[in-house]
Design a protein around this motif. Structure first.
Motif, PDB file in Angstrom:
ATOM      1  N   LEU A  66      -9.762   3.091  16.055  1.00  0.00           N
ATOM      2  CA  LEU A  66     -10.124   3.193  14.649  1.00  0.00           C
ATOM      3  C   LEU A  66      -8.997   3.895  13.892  1.00  0.00           C
ATOM      4  O   LEU A  66      -8.506   4.936  14.337  1.00  0.00           O
ATOM      5  CB  LEU A  66     -11.419   3.995  14.470  1.00  0.00           C
ATOM      6  CG  LEU A  66     -12.677   3.484  15.180  1.00  0.00           C
ATOM      7  CD1 LEU A  66     -13.798   4.512  15.059  1.00  0.00           C
ATOM      8  CD2 LEU A  66     -13.117   2.148  14.576  1.00  0.00           C
ATOM      9  N   ASP A  67      -8.590   3.315  12.777  1.00  0.00           N
ATOM     10  CA  ASP A  67      -7.576   3.925  11.927  1.00  0.00           C
ATOM     11  C   ASP A  67      -7.988   3.771  10.471  1.00  0.00           C
ATOM     12  O   ASP A  67      -8.728   2.851  10.119  1.00  0.00           O
ATOM     13  CB  ASP A  67      -6.206   3.253  12.116  1.00  0.00           C
ATOM     14  CG  ASP A  67      -5.602   3.524  13.480  1.00  0.00           C
ATOM     15  OD1 ASP A  67      -5.148   4.653  13.708  1.00  0.00           O
ATOM     16  OD2 ASP A  67      -5.609   2.597  14.310  1.00  0.00           O
ATOM     17  N   ARG A  68      -7.493   4.669   9.656  1.00  0.00           N
ATOM     18  CA  ARG A  68      -7.632   4.486   8.210  1.00  0.00           C
ATOM     19  C   ARG A  68      -6.254   4.609   7.586  1.00  0.00           C
ATOM     20  O   ARG A  68      -5.355   5.279   8.131  1.00  0.00           O
ATOM     21  CB  ARG A  68      -8.596   5.489   7.603  1.00  0.00           C
ATOM     22  CG  ARG A  68      -8.118   6.924   7.559  1.00  0.00           C
ATOM     23  CD  ARG A  68      -9.137   7.845   6.908  1.00  0.00           C
ATOM     24  NE  ARG A  68      -8.706   9.234   6.983  1.00  0.00           N
ATOM     25  CZ  ARG A  68      -8.028   9.854   6.018  1.00  0.00           C
ATOM     26  NH1 ARG A  68      -7.698   9.200   4.917  1.00  0.00           N
ATOM     27  NH2 ARG A  68      -7.661  11.123   6.160  1.00  0.00           N
ATOM     28  N   LEU A  69      -6.091   3.970   6.457  1.00  0.00           N
ATOM     29  CA  LEU A  69      -4.817   3.987   5.742  1.00  0.00           C
ATOM     30  C   LEU A  69      -5.124   4.318   4.288  1.00  0.00           C
ATOM     31  O   LEU A  69      -5.894   3.614   3.639  1.00  0.00           O
ATOM     32  CB  LEU A  69      -4.136   2.621   5.859  1.00  0.00           C
ATOM     33  CG  LEU A  69      -2.731   2.482   5.299  1.00  0.00           C
ATOM     34  CD1 LEU A  69      -1.779   3.453   5.983  1.00  0.00           C
ATOM     35  CD2 LEU A  69      -2.239   1.042   5.476  1.00  0.00           C
ATOM     36  N   SER A  70      -4.550   5.395   3.780  1.00  0.00           N
ATOM     37  CA  SER A  70      -4.876   5.849   2.435  1.00  0.00           C
ATOM     38  C   SER A  70      -3.615   6.170   1.653  1.00  0.00           C
ATOM     39  O   SER A  70      -2.535   6.388   2.214  1.00  0.00           O
ATOM     40  CB  SER A  70      -5.758   7.100   2.493  1.00  0.00           C
ATOM     41  OG  SER A  70      -5.010   8.214   2.965  1.00  0.00           O
ATOM     42  N   GLU A  71      -3.770   6.223   0.344  1.00  0.00           N
ATOM     43  CA  GLU A  71      -2.662   6.627  -0.514  1.00  0.00           C
ATOM     44  C   GLU A  71      -2.256   8.063  -0.227  1.00  0.00           C
ATOM     45  O   GLU A  71      -1.074   8.409  -0.261  1.00  0.00           O
ATOM     46  CB  GLU A  71      -3.063   6.484  -1.986  1.00  0.00           C
ATOM     47  CG  GLU A  71      -1.928   6.827  -2.934  1.00  0.00           C
ATOM     48  CD  GLU A  71      -2.375   6.925  -4.376  1.00  0.00           C
ATOM     49  OE1 GLU A  71      -1.508   7.226  -5.227  1.00  0.00           O
ATOM     50  OE2 GLU A  71      -3.560   6.736  -4.659  1.00  0.00           O
ATOM     51  N   GLN A  72      -3.223   8.903   0.082  1.00  0.00           N
ATOM     52  CA  GLN A  72      -2.931  10.297   0.395  1.00  0.00           C
ATOM     53  C   GLN A  72      -1.981  10.397   1.588  1.00  0.00           C
ATOM     54  O   GLN A  72      -1.042  11.201   1.596  1.00  0.00           O
ATOM     55  CB  GLN A  72      -4.225  11.053   0.692  1.00  0.00           C
ATOM     56  CG  GLN A  72      -4.064  12.560   0.860  1.00  0.00           C
ATOM     57  CD  GLN A  72      -3.691  13.261  -0.432  1.00  0.00           C
ATOM     58  OE1 GLN A  72      -4.188  12.899  -1.491  1.00  0.00           O
ATOM     59  NE2 GLN A  72      -2.835  14.266  -0.348  1.00  0.00           N
ATOM     60  N   GLN A  73      -2.218   9.556   2.604  1.00  0.00           N
ATOM     61  CA  GLN A  73      -1.343   9.551   3.778  1.00  0.00           C
ATOM     62  C   GLN A  73       0.058   9.061   3.439  1.00  0.00           C
ATOM     63  O   GLN A  73       1.045   9.555   3.987  1.00  0.00           O
ATOM     64  CB  GLN A  73      -1.933   8.642   4.864  1.00  0.00           C
ATOM     65  CG  GLN A  73      -3.213   9.147   5.503  1.00  0.00           C
ATOM     66  CD  GLN A  73      -3.834   8.072   6.361  1.00  0.00           C
ATOM     67  OE1 GLN A  73      -4.214   7.008   5.898  1.00  0.00           O
ATOM     68  NE2 GLN A  73      -3.932   8.354   7.659  1.00  0.00           N
ATOM     69  N   LEU A  74       0.142   8.073   2.556  1.00  0.00           N
ATOM     70  CA  LEU A  74       1.420   7.432   2.280  1.00  0.00           C
ATOM     71  C   LEU A  74       2.205   8.110   1.165  1.00  0.00           C
ATOM     72  O   LEU A  74       3.432   8.149   1.209  1.00  0.00           O
ATOM     73  CB  LEU A  74       1.195   5.961   1.922  1.00  0.00           C
ATOM     74  CG  LEU A  74       0.581   5.099   3.033  1.00  0.00           C
ATOM     75  CD1 LEU A  74       0.333   3.683   2.532  1.00  0.00           C
ATOM     76  CD2 LEU A  74       1.477   5.074   4.268  1.00  0.00           C
ATOM     77  N   LEU A  75       1.496   8.619   0.154  1.00  0.00           N
ATOM     78  CA  LEU A  75       2.166   9.187  -1.009  1.00  0.00           C
ATOM     79  C   LEU A  75       1.868  10.660  -1.224  1.00  0.00           C
ATOM     80  O   LEU A  75       2.499  11.297  -2.064  1.00  0.00           O
ATOM     81  CB  LEU A  75       1.777   8.414  -2.278  1.00  0.00           C
ATOM     82  CG  LEU A  75       2.160   6.941  -2.342  1.00  0.00           C
ATOM     83  CD1 LEU A  75       1.671   6.331  -3.650  1.00  0.00           C
ATOM     84  CD2 LEU A  75       3.659   6.757  -2.201  1.00  0.00           C
ATOM     85  N   GLY A  76       0.867  11.184  -0.517  1.00  0.00           N
ATOM     86  CA  GLY A  76       0.484  12.570  -0.726  1.00  0.00           C
ATOM     87  C   GLY A  76      -0.310  12.793  -1.989  1.00  0.00           C
ATOM     88  O   GLY A  76      -0.433  13.923  -2.460  1.00  0.00           O
ATOM     89  N   SER A  77      -0.840  11.692  -2.560  1.00  0.00           N
ATOM     90  CA  SER A  77      -1.623  11.801  -3.796  1.00  0.00           C
ATOM     91  C   SER A  77      -2.659  10.696  -3.819  1.00  0.00           C
ATOM     92  O   SER A  77      -2.694   9.831  -2.947  1.00  0.00           O
ATOM     93  CB  SER A  77      -0.710  11.668  -5.018  1.00  0.00           C
ATOM     94  OG  SER A  77      -0.136  10.366  -5.060  1.00  0.00           O
ATOM     95  N   SER A  78      -3.523  10.724  -4.835  1.00  0.00           N
ATOM     96  CA  SER A  78      -4.522   9.676  -5.019  1.00  0.00           C
ATOM     97  C   SER A  78      -4.575   9.322  -6.494  1.00  0.00           C
ATOM     98  O   SER A  78      -5.563   9.556  -7.181  1.00  0.00           O
ATOM     99  CB  SER A  78      -5.899  10.135  -4.523  1.00  0.00           C
ATOM    100  OG  SER A  78      -5.896  10.345  -3.140  1.00  0.00           O
ATOM    101  N   SER A  79      -3.497   8.766  -6.988  1.00  0.00           N
ATOM    102  CA  SER A  79      -3.401   8.470  -8.414  1.00  0.00           C
ATOM    103  C   SER A  79      -3.224   6.994  -8.717  1.00  0.00           C
ATOM    104  O   SER A  79      -3.413   6.562  -9.856  1.00  0.00           O
ATOM    105  CB  SER A  79      -2.242   9.251  -9.038  1.00  0.00           C
ATOM    106  OG  SER A  79      -1.018   8.952  -8.365  1.00  0.00           O
TER     107      SER A  79
END
Length: 379
Positions: free
Chosen positions: A313-326
């Motif tokens: 199981l994995d998740r991929l998020s903006e927080q992981q990639l960019l350090g933000s959620s904008s």
């Protein structure tokens, strides 16, 4: 300047593995997005001159259409673009494969219509048939033709009536040479955002994030690809469900069907599809940047962890990639699909399959063949 590697793999090795074009076209996307943006500026005046009278039309209907990967552009963006329109106007994503097989169900002659057609080559039978059926059934239909091939049939169609057609021809480098659409998908997607919902802040974040991903995250993607799964599941909500669908198609195409792939929304996954999860199933959750929506993404991920049935199981998020959620999900989708394209390419080569030509027998082709088109006569 020559490049000696793509996706960290030497060019010589990629050519030997039959993955040169796929790896190159995945890797070129940040650069291509800059070029698409730069070339968009000079066309803005003519494009807006074409669009503004339409966007001021009450009850305007915008149909985003394409086949396969091209159809998923509209599915990802329709709701986002809807927010830009006046009350009473609407945006719908309808695949050319649906328009051609059931034109009477989808084309309404009573509504002013803008048909936005997507095509990498612009030569697929359904692409041409869809615009011709719209011409037949919708008086005064307008056409925005977004294509990576300025010489294709879609581009040629635009010359028939320049007053009602606008050709948005993307740079030649977006006309992917590989079997699967990668930079062509993202470039047509970006062109749509630049046309209907531009935002320079989001654009710069996107490009910077893509460059960082390609520079620093490929080892992690390759490690994900090394998981010996028999099934691959991509999950996403809202616009990211269409991105999950495109990710599943890339994975299926590049593994030549050896690994079955599936897509759903996290909420929809519980309604039956979750039955496919077993010890050979890998799951990747594409997490929404919206705080409300992401709660459902994380709930489903936690449930799958408690079940302890999945292989990985994995998740991929903006927080992981960019350090933000904008980034809104409609923009974030471009960053997430880049990850998923690389994942599919690595998996393909691990299986000894040529990403550039995963179906050498010709059962599936780069430009669809074997479609018989029938004249439409309304009953």
């Amino acid at each position: 300047m020559s490049v000696d590697s793509y996706l960290t793999l030497p060019v010589a090795a990629l050519k030997q593995a039959g993955g040169y074009w796929t790896a190159r076209e995945i890797s070129q996307q940040p650069q291509i997005w800059r070029q698409v943006t730069a070339e968009h500026q000079p066309r803005c005046a003519a494009l807006q001159q074409f669009l503004q009278p339409l966007l001021a039309t009450p009850l305007l209907r915008i149909i985003l259409t394409g086949a396969g990967t091209s159809a998923y552009i509209g599915q990802a963006l329709a709701a986002h673009l809807q927010q830009q329109l006046q009350p009473g106007q609407r945006v719908e994503a309808i695949a050319t494969t649906d328009l051609v097989s059931n034109p009477g169900l989808y084309l309404d002659p009573a509504l002013p219509t803008l048909l936005v057609s997507y095509g990498r080559s612009g030569n697929s039978p359904e692409s041409v048939a869809a615009v011709e059926l719209a011409e037949q059934l919708v008086p005064g239909c307008r056409h925005l033709l977004i294509t990576c091939n300025s010489q294709g049939k879609l581009a040629q169609f635009s010359q028939q009536d320049p007053e009602r057609c606008y050709l948005y021809a993307l740079p030649d480098a977006t006309h992917d040479q590989s079997f699967a659409m990668t930079s062509s998908f993202s470039s047509m997607y970006l062109a749509t955002l630049l046309t209907f919902a531009p935002d320079n802040t989001y654009l710069q974040q996107l490009i910077s994030g893509a460059e960082q991903l390609l520079q620093h995250r490929l080892a992690e993607i390759k490690q994900q690809a090394e998981t010996p799964c028999r099934r691959m599941v991509f999950l996403g909500s809202g616009p990211l469900q269409a991105i999950a669908r495109e990710a599943a198609l890339k994975y299926l195409e590049l593994t030549s069907g050896q690994i079955l792939s599936h897509y759903e929304s996290p909420l929809g996954f519980r309604h039956g599809p979750k039955s496919l999860v077993d010890a050979g199933t890998q799951v990747l959750v594409l997490q929404s940047s919206d705080a409300y929506t992401s709660r459902y993404d994380l709930d489903l991920l936690a449930e799958l962890q408690r079940d302890q049935k999945a292989l990985r199981l994995d998740r991929l998020s903006e927080q992981q990639l960019l350090g933000s959620s904008s980034l809104p999900d409609a923009w974030l989708g471009l960053l997430l699909i880049l990850w998923c394209q690389a994942l599919a390419c690595f998996k393909s080569m691990q299986l000894g399959i040529s990403p550039d030509n995963p179906c050498p027998g010709g059962q599936v082709n780069r430009v669809v063949q074997g479609v018989t088109l029938y004249p439409y006569v309304k009953a």
